[in-house]
Design a protein around this motif. Structure first.
Motif, mmCIF file in Angstrom:
data_model
loop_
_atom_site.group_PDB
_atom_site.id
_atom_site.type_symbol
_atom_site.label_atom_id
_atom_site.label_comp_id
_atom_site.label_asym_id
_atom_site.label_seq_id
_atom_site.Cartn_x
_atom_site.Cartn_y
_atom_site.Cartn_z
ATOM 1 N N HIS A 1 0.015 10.566 -5.468
ATOM 2 C CA HIS A 1 -0.122 9.132 -5.715
ATOM 3 C C HIS A 1 -1.140 8.796 -6.791
ATOM 4 C CE1 HIS A 1 2.240 8.777 -2.130
ATOM 5 N NE2 HIS A 1 1.302 9.260 -1.355
ATOM 6 N N LEU A 2 -2.306 9.426 -6.693
ATOM 7 C CA LEU A 2 -3.394 9.056 -7.585
ATOM 8 C C LEU A 2 -3.811 10.255 -8.422
ATOM 9 C CD1 LEU A 2 -5.451 6.977 -5.039
ATOM 10 C CD2 LEU A 2 -4.126 6.115 -6.951
ATOM 11 N N PRO A 3 -4.035 10.042 -9.708
ATOM 12 C CA PRO A 3 -4.407 11.174 -10.565
ATOM 13 C C PRO A 3 -5.772 11.727 -10.179
ATOM 14 C CG PRO A 3 -4.525 9.096 -11.772
ATOM 15 C CD PRO A 3 -3.893 8.793 -10.464
ATOM 16 N N PHE B 1 -3.097 3.307 -8.775
ATOM 17 C CA PHE B 1 -1.858 3.498 -8.023
ATOM 18 C C PHE B 1 -0.735 2.599 -8.533
ATOM 19 C CE2 PHE B 1 0.443 2.773 -3.820
ATOM 20 C CZ PHE B 1 1.099 3.993 -3.851
ATOM 21 N N ARG C 1 6.707 6.746 10.518
ATOM 22 C CA ARG C 1 6.895 5.462 11.182
ATOM 23 C C ARG C 1 7.288 5.642 12.639
ATOM 24 N NH1 ARG C 1 11.022 3.392 6.702
ATOM 25 N NH2 ARG C 1 11.689 5.534 7.064
ATOM 26 N N ARG D 1 -10.526 5.341 4.531
ATOM 27 C CA ARG D 1 -11.481 4.240 4.450
ATOM 28 C C ARG D 1 -12.262 4.095 5.748
ATOM 29 N NH1 ARG D 1 -6.921 0.218 2.436
ATOM 30 N NH2 ARG D 1 -5.921 1.379 4.123
ATOM 31 N N ASP E 1 0.820 -1.205 0.000
ATOM 32 C CA ASP E 1 0.000 0.000 0.000
ATOM 33 C C ASP E 1 0.859 1.261 0.000
ATOM 34 O OD1 ASP E 1 -2.357 -1.292 -0.004
ATOM 35 O OD2 ASP E 1 -2.801 -1.032 2.122
ATOM 36 N N TYR E 2 2.056 1.143 0.535
ATOM 37 C CA TYR E 2 2.861 2.341 0.767
ATOM 38 C C TYR E 2 3.672 2.731 -0.458
ATOM 39 C CZ TYR E 2 1.549 2.252 5.599
ATOM 40 O OH TYR E 2 0.810 2.303 6.750
ATOM 41 N N PRO F 1 6.021 8.338 14.958
ATOM 42 C CA PRO F 1 5.258 9.560 15.150
ATOM 43 C C PRO F 1 5.649 10.288 16.436
ATOM 44 C CG PRO F 1 3.880 7.631 15.520
ATOM 45 C CD PRO F 1 5.195 7.134 15.049
ATOM 46 N N ALA G 1 2.499 8.656 2.948
ATOM 47 C CA ALA G 1 3.060 7.572 2.147
ATOM 48 C C ALA G 1 1.988 6.595 1.693
ATOM 49 C CB ALA G 1 4.118 6.841 2.962
ATOM 50 N N HIS G 2 0.910 6.496 2.445
ATOM 51 C CA HIS G 2 -0.196 5.615 2.094
ATOM 52 C C HIS G 2 -1.250 6.453 1.372
ATOM 53 C CE1 HIS G 2 -3.456 2.818 2.421
ATOM 54 N NE2 HIS G 2 -2.711 1.933 3.075
ATOM 55 N N PRO G 3 -1.598 6.093 0.135
ATOM 56 C CA PRO G 3 -2.508 6.963 -0.629
ATOM 57 C C PRO G 3 -3.876 7.137 0.024
ATOM 58 C CG PRO G 3 -1.482 5.349 -2.057
ATOM 59 C CD PRO G 3 -1.113 4.974 -0.666
ATOM 60 N N ARG G 4 -4.264 6.217 0.894
ATOM 61 C CA ARG G 4 -5.577 6.359 1.534
ATOM 62 C C ARG G 4 -5.472 7.045 2.892
ATOM 63 N NH1 ARG G 4 -9.445 6.555 -1.833
ATOM 64 N NH2 ARG G 4 -7.667 7.234 -3.016
ATOM 65 N N TYR H 1 4.226 17.348 2.984
ATOM 66 C CA TYR H 1 4.650 15.970 2.761
ATOM 67 C C TYR H 1 5.911 15.990 1.909
ATOM 68 C CZ TYR H 1 4.461 11.194 0.937
ATOM 69 O OH TYR H 1 4.763 9.908 0.580
ATOM 70 N N PRO I 1 9.556 8.730 1.132
ATOM 71 C CA PRO I 1 8.100 8.521 1.148
ATOM 72 C C PRO I 1 7.442 8.655 2.507
ATOM 73 C CG PRO I 1 9.286 6.492 0.658
ATOM 74 C CD PRO I 1 10.275 7.593 0.585
#
Lengths: 412, 876
Positions: free
Chosen positions: B331-333, A342, B450, B398, A297-298, B452, B379-382, B427, B433
């Protein structure tokens, strides 16, 4: 009047400071040094009540200049630091510590050790909380240097040991270092903080003398005490210790499981996944799939061919065995709306193909299974692969033709 | 990316910040912070240590002495934003009173007054129309006429108001009772908008303006973006910037990077319905997505990375509450995150629309009044980060309610100071990342998600204003990354270098902890170029200064690598819409080190910018040519600008016709006399202490008043008063028929003409305005020569002795110019009575410093000189 004098003096002091600041920020060390020699006068009439007084400013600016000035040398620097130490009682320990750091970075370990010992014996009235912390750090760094001396003696001794010749004096000295290092290091790692280097050294000492229980306790405390920050390294050290001790798979897995929970993107997740995949237990293999999906996912794992290989292998196994397709289905359900864009875009297919063929192979396999052979990534890569007459890719195409409808079951 | 095998040691505490503090000017210098074993060598006899701060860094040097304009100034004139002087009390007295107290005093009354004056229609439209017939603003008394019986005279009220203005800031100012009475009477009905409501709104707006002046967070993130374009040969890119008078136009300008960046072709332009506050960009799958934020609208454009590809607008959203943040997903368009000031965070996807992730008007970790919110990707798109002034949290899109963790907290965890607040999170994905940059007004932090709460890097940046803009230029693996920090108000620009890893020995060559490399470097600000420009005329200099010192509004940069040559281009946008750039070159890439300007201080106009470099065949550097062109365009834009940039001028044409003001040609005798005296004194090398023709002569004793032609009225009156039959005298006097009086006056006039200068206290007889005006009205009916109402002249003549040489005794008739102010002369010129006073006051203002009569020694006479018709003297 004295008031006017004060305000005028303050003004020129501020102006001088801003010139110095300007020079420092433009790396004009000579100019800054000239201004600083004027600024020293501000010490004499120190009316300020700011929390950084002129003496601290001179220490900071002077240090910075001496670090960079082309004509400065270590001797001058030491001399300046000694003067600065006498300038303020409150800051004595801080200045000592910084002096030691500079000596250490310049490889003057012995001088640093002397300075640390000297600072350790310093007493002045009641210590503030900050001074207390600084004192503990000084002791810890001294302990660290003792540890390095110890390990030097150790290597000498081991070399000599091979010759079948033992030197009692060296051994005694080594034990002395051990004691001094152990006491100092043990002290600081009790306090909440990030003490990676101290913990490692302390555990090394304990392990050498066979005190594994103490070592385990220290590592457990460092990893699981809630007052400490959630430091991934604490778990890594514990895992490495357990591995060295030859502990059971179960305890290794549980250590890594916790690491997975706090840092799913840790590089040890590949080891974790391989370990789980080999397991006979269904539950563990299930966890393995979860771990590798979560790692991918990362963004940092996006082009990690090893991780894609792990996923591809496990997914392929599941598809061939036709068991546990629901595992993939479950993992996929929370990702199907964003993984295609992604990971499996046409742009990435092109780039992966150009940069790393084996990565694109693994990814194409996963994409084919998850999205069907109509997906852009698979289509592009398998087309390119067949064009380049690579056997692997032809096999891949065949495999996908055989398991064409799996993706419907996964996403349905 | 691997996690560092060992981190720098640090204490970890929990709770609110302990350290007291404030802005410390040098807090960032002279500290290594901590050390860690590491270093380039294999394990040697002795361990090698690396510091957390102070490692070696790349050397960058600026190529020009100042930032150079990239774009020509736009044709429209720029309206500067308000300054503290505009909205604060300026009175010195007030400042003195306030000295003890902290905080500023907003000049509320003046702003309300401005509103009434500038928008009278909105303020009193309907009642003004209803009442304007009933308000009379003339000078004379109102006669009760049947048609005007509902009219009241407002002149005195206006005068009171004027006087009030003169006493501004006086702590003991009492409202004139008349004003209080009037405002009490009409406060409730006079105003179109209820006064209380209007005042509330105005006060709120003023507070808003003031807090914006102190710190304007709407610009956070900056409104400038650089999109590199793929092209074979020369490096090109697209500069996205706002422009236009209201900064509501968005431009996509192609720029070629040569020695200095050069615009190419005309930009793609979009007109928006709000001021562009932020332009954010990210590249996904080879396409750039550009997010644009204005207060109530956010939009997203897509720009293909090919050269000369046209930007396509994709979608626009409207918010009810001003948006405070817009970031584009790397990350995502077509994914963005939006925050509004109501505390709502949305994930905005062009395909699926808006998804609300959080709604919380309260701040996260402790209470803070600021409605500012920020959000960025991780780093995580969600997983998105959400920030307010108190810290940062990460939440999973989510399951935003369940899955979240604290990334940064203003508290003891990060070793913050009291009062420290988050200013800008960013970011750092392009460099590492899982790393994050957080700036506060005091420090800059690098965080690793990682680990925090514990910053992996912290440094006190010492900037004078909080860094609102940041830009990352990632270095190659193993090299240091460059981060630019920019402040808005002070235009500060700071270049930092950090390394996310060094070669750890103890770890067997794996990644090691984050380090700050080298010393930070201050870069040129836009305003800094002023001293290098050619010397300007003062007013042009002022305009230029104002323009160049406009707060910065954005920051963008790009790294160029051309074989061994590495250079960095930094663009800075100002609120005026100017884009300036500066070029830094990597030192190692430059064989001959340029002559150090270490100790040089450049004088205005004599700058290295304008010195002809030997290499340039044209004789002037590219930068100098740029400046020339920019200055020319700027002055052209200024010339076109409306009048408000010029000092205000008064026109008297509307008050009086030219004929009104026409005096006799040629200098008057008095003027001649004065000129002669001046010349004489100059020849003698002496000086004139008083402009008094008689000053050189011993002033005569006031003679006993025995005028040749009989006793004057005052003497008669006084005699009568002494004798006790003053009443009778009055009776006699008032019963004079008009004809008699006129005759008597004419008689006296003739006498006076005969014996010039032999004047007396008679003038003081009519020193009241009303009496005089009555008389002048009276005089309308007959021949106008009325002795008590004798035209006023420089008052000294009233004490002239008879028989003094004529050259020293200017007379009424001989000095028509001086008599300009008299009622008669004004009336003769056809100036209505109501205006005469105004004219006199007006002219008296221009004739400043009236001649001061000498104090005659040995006499009790005190003489006044007031250039008005009532100024008859008072000598007793």
């Amino acid at each position: 009047s004295s008031n006017e004098h004060k305000s005028n003096f303050k003004k020129s002091k501020e102006a001088c400071l801003s010139y110095i600041q300007d020079a420092l920020l433009q790396k004009q060390w000579k100019r800054a040094a000239e201004f600083l020699s004027c600024y020293v006068e501000s010490l004499e009439k120190d009316y300020s009540r700011e929390h950084i007084g002129p003496s601290e400013m001179i220490w900071r600016i002077g240090t910075e200049i001496l670090w960079h000035h082309s004509q400065s040398n270590m001797k001058e620097f030491n001399c300046f630091m000694e003067q600065m130490k006498t300038l303020g009682v409150k800051r004595y320990l801080k200045v000592c510590l910084e002096h030691v750091f500079h000596l250490l970075c310049n490889g003057q370990i012995d001088e640093a050790y002397q300075n640390l010992s000297l600072a350790e014996s310093w007493r002045f009235g009641e210590q503030t909380a900050i001074q207390d912390k600084e004192m503990k750090l000084i002791q810890a760094y001294r302990g660290l240097l003792d540890y390095y001396s110890w390990s030097k003696q150790k290597s000498i001794l081991l070399e000599h040991g091979e010759d079948g010749f033992s030197d009692l004096a060296v051994e005694r000295e080594m034990h002395g270092y051990f004691r001094k290092a152990a006491v100092a290091l043990k002290e600081i790692i009790k306090i909440p903080g990030v003490w990676d280097i101290f913990v490692k050294c302390y555990v090394d000492l304990l392990e050498f003398y066979g005190d594994h229980n103490e070592a385990r306790q220290v590592l457990n405390e460092y990893a699981y005490n809630s007052k400490f920050p959630a430091n991934p390294n604490a778990h890594v050290y514990l895992y490495q210790f357990l591995k060295r001790q030859g502990e059971s798979k179960k305890s290794l897995v549980s250590a890594l499981k916790i690491l997975h929970d706090i840092v799913p993107s840790h590089e040890l997740m590949i080891d974790f996944n391989t370990m789980l995949q080999k397991s006979k237990k269904r539950k563990k293999r299930r966890l393995g799939l979860e771990v590798i999906f979560a790692a991918l996912d990362y963004a940092g794992w996006k082009e990690n061919a090893k991780a894609w290989g792990c996923l591809a292998r496990q997914v392929k196994q599941i598809v061939i065995s036709e068991k546990h397709l629901d595992w993939i289905k479950q993992e996929w359900s929370s990702r199907k709306d964003w993984w295609p864009a992604f990971h499996f875009s046409r742009y990435l297919a092109k780039r992966n193909w150009q940069e790393n063929k084996s990565l694109s192979y693994e990814k194409a396999l996963v994409a084919g299974i998850l999205l069907g052979k109509g997906c852009k990534y698979f289509k592009y890569v398998s087309h390119q692969g067949c064009k380049a007459q690579l056997k692997r890719f032809r096999m891949l195409k065949k495999f996908m033709n055989r398991h064409n409808l799996v993706y419907l079951r996964i996403s349905g | 990316m691997e996690f560092p095998a060992a981190l720098f040691p640090s204490y970890f505490g929990a709770g609110p910040p302990q350290e007291e503090g404030g802005p410390a000017p040098v807090a960032g210098w002279g500290e290594h912070g901590q050390v860690l074993e590491g270093g380039p060598g294999r394990r040697q006899v002795q361990p090698a240590f690396v510091p957390r701060r102070g490692a070696m860094s790349e050397k960058w040097e600026t190529t020009d002495a100042a930032a150079v304009p990239v774009l020509l100034p736009s044709a429209g004139c720029w309206i500067p934003s308000p300054t503290p002087q505009d909205i604060l009390y300026r009175s010195g007295l007030c400042r003195k009173l306030r000295a003890g107290k902290s905080g500023a005093t907003l000049d509320f009354a003046r702003q309300l007054g401005h509103f009434f004056v500038d928008h009278p229609e909105d303020a009193f439209g309907s009642l003004g129309r209803l009442l304007h017939k009933n308000f009379y603003l003339g000078n004379s008394k109102l006669k009760v006429i049947v048609t005007r019986n509902s009219t009241i005279r407002m002149t005195a009220l206006v005068e009171d108001i004027d006087r009030l203005e003169a006493r501004r800031g006086c702590p003991r100012q009492h409202l004139a009772s008349r004003l209080r009475w009037f405002s009490h009477l009409c406060r409730d009905w006079l105003f179109e908008v209820p006064l209380g409501l209007l005042a509330d709104c105005l006060h709120e707006e003023l507070m808003q303006q003031w807090s914006n002046l102190l710190f304007d967070d709407s610009l956070t993130g900056g409104a400038l973006a650089w999109l590199p374009r793929e092209d074979g040969g020369t490096p090109v890119g697209c500069l996205v910037h706002p422009g236009g008078q209201a900064m509501n136009h968005l431009y996509f300008q192609d720029v070629v990077l040569e020695e200095l960046p050069r615009t190419q072709g005309s930009p793609a332009q979009f007109e928006l319905i709000g001021r562009v506050q932020q332009v954010a960009a990210a590249r996904v799958d080879g396409q750039d997505f550009v997010g644009v934020r204005s207060d109530y609208h956010c939009g997203v454009w897509r720009v293909p990375s090919k050269r000369r590809a046209a930007p396509t607008p994709l979608q626009v959203i409207r918010t009810d509450v001003p948006a405070s943040c817009l970031t584009v997903s790397p990350h995502l368009p077509g994914e963005l995150s939006v925050c509004t000031q109501s505390g709502t965070v949305y994930l905005w996807s062009v395909e699926t629309g808006l998804q609300q992730l959080r709604h919380d008007p309260q701040t996260m970790f402790f209470r803070d009044h600021s409605p500012w919110r920020w959000s960025d990707f991780t780093a995580h798109p969600r997983v998105l980060s959400c920030a307010d002034r108190t810290g940062l949290q990460c939440l999973d899109a989510r399951a935003p309610r369940r899955c979240h963790f604290d990334l940064f907290k203003v508290g003891e965890e990060a070793g913050c100071q009291q009062g420290e607040r988050v200013v800008l999170p960013m970011y750092l994905g392009r460099a590492h990342p899982s790393q994050y940059l957080v700036t506060t007004q005091f420090s800059v932090y690098v965080l690793d998600e990682r680990l925090p709460l514990v910053p992996v890097l912290k440094w006190a940046h010492m900037m004078k204003a909080p860094p609102l803009f940041a830009h990352l230029m990632p270095g190659k693996p193993g090299r240091s990354h460059n981060v630019l920090l920019g402040a808005s108000r002070t235009q500060e620009l700071l270049l930092l270098q950090y390394r996310d890893s060094f070669w750890g020995v103890s770890t067997g060559g794996s990644q090691s902890a984050c380090q700050l490399a080298g010393t930070p470097q201050k870069l040129h600000s836009i305003a800094g170029c002023l001293q290098h420009l050619p010397t300007q005329l003062p007013h042009r200099h002022h305009l230029l200064q104002q323009r160049l010192a406009a707060p910065a509004a954005g920051l963008a940069a790009t790294l160029q690598e051309d074989g061994p040559h590495k250079s960095m281009l930094i663009f800075q946008l100002s609120e005026a819409g100017d884009v300036f750039c500066q070029k830094l070159t990597h030192k190692a890439a430059q064989p001959p080190p340029p002559p150090s300007r270490d100790e040089a201080t450049t004088a205005p106009g004599s700058s290295p910018l304008f010195e002809a470099p030997a290499s340039s065949p044209q004789g002037l550097g590219t930068a100098a040519l740029r400046y020339r062109r920019w200055l020319r365009a700027f002055s052209r834009a200024c010339r076109e600008s409306p009048r408000h940039t010029w000092p205000p001028s008064l026109s008297q044409r509307r008050l009086f016709t030219r004929r009104d003001l026409e005096g006799p040609a040629g200098p008057s005798s008095l003027q001649k006399q004065m000129r002669q005296r001046l010349r004489q004194t100059m020849e003698q090398g002496g000086r004139i202490q008083h402009w008094e023709p008689l000053a050189l002569q011993p002033p005569p004793m006031p003679q006993t008043l025995e005028p040749a032609g009989g006793p004057d009225p005052l003497s008669v009156r006084l005699t009568a008063a002494w004798a006790g039959d003053w009443e009778q005298w009055w009776e006699e006097r008032t019963s004079f028929s008009v004809a008699q009086r006129q005759r008597a006056l004419r008689e006296r006039r003739r006498r006076q003409k005969r014996a010039q200068g032999c004047r007396s206290l008679s003038a003081s007889f009519t020193s009241s305005l009303t009496y005089q005006s009555e008389l002048s009205e009276l005089s309308d009916t007959g021949p106008p020569l009325l002795s008590p109402n004798r035209p006023p002249i420089l008052s000294q003549e009233s004490s002239l002795p008879p028989g003094s040489p004529p050259i020293h005794s200017p007379t009424t008739s001989a000095a028509p110019d001086e008599a300009l102010l008299s009622s008669q002369s004004l009336r003769c010129r056809g100036i209505p009575k109501e205006r005469r006073k105004t004219l006199r006051d007006y002219l008296s203002v221009w004739a400043e410093g009236p001649p001061e009569p000498p104090e005659p020694p040995g006499s009790q006479a005190s003489q006044l000189c007031i250039p008005s018709s009532q100024s008859q003297l008072s000598s007793a």
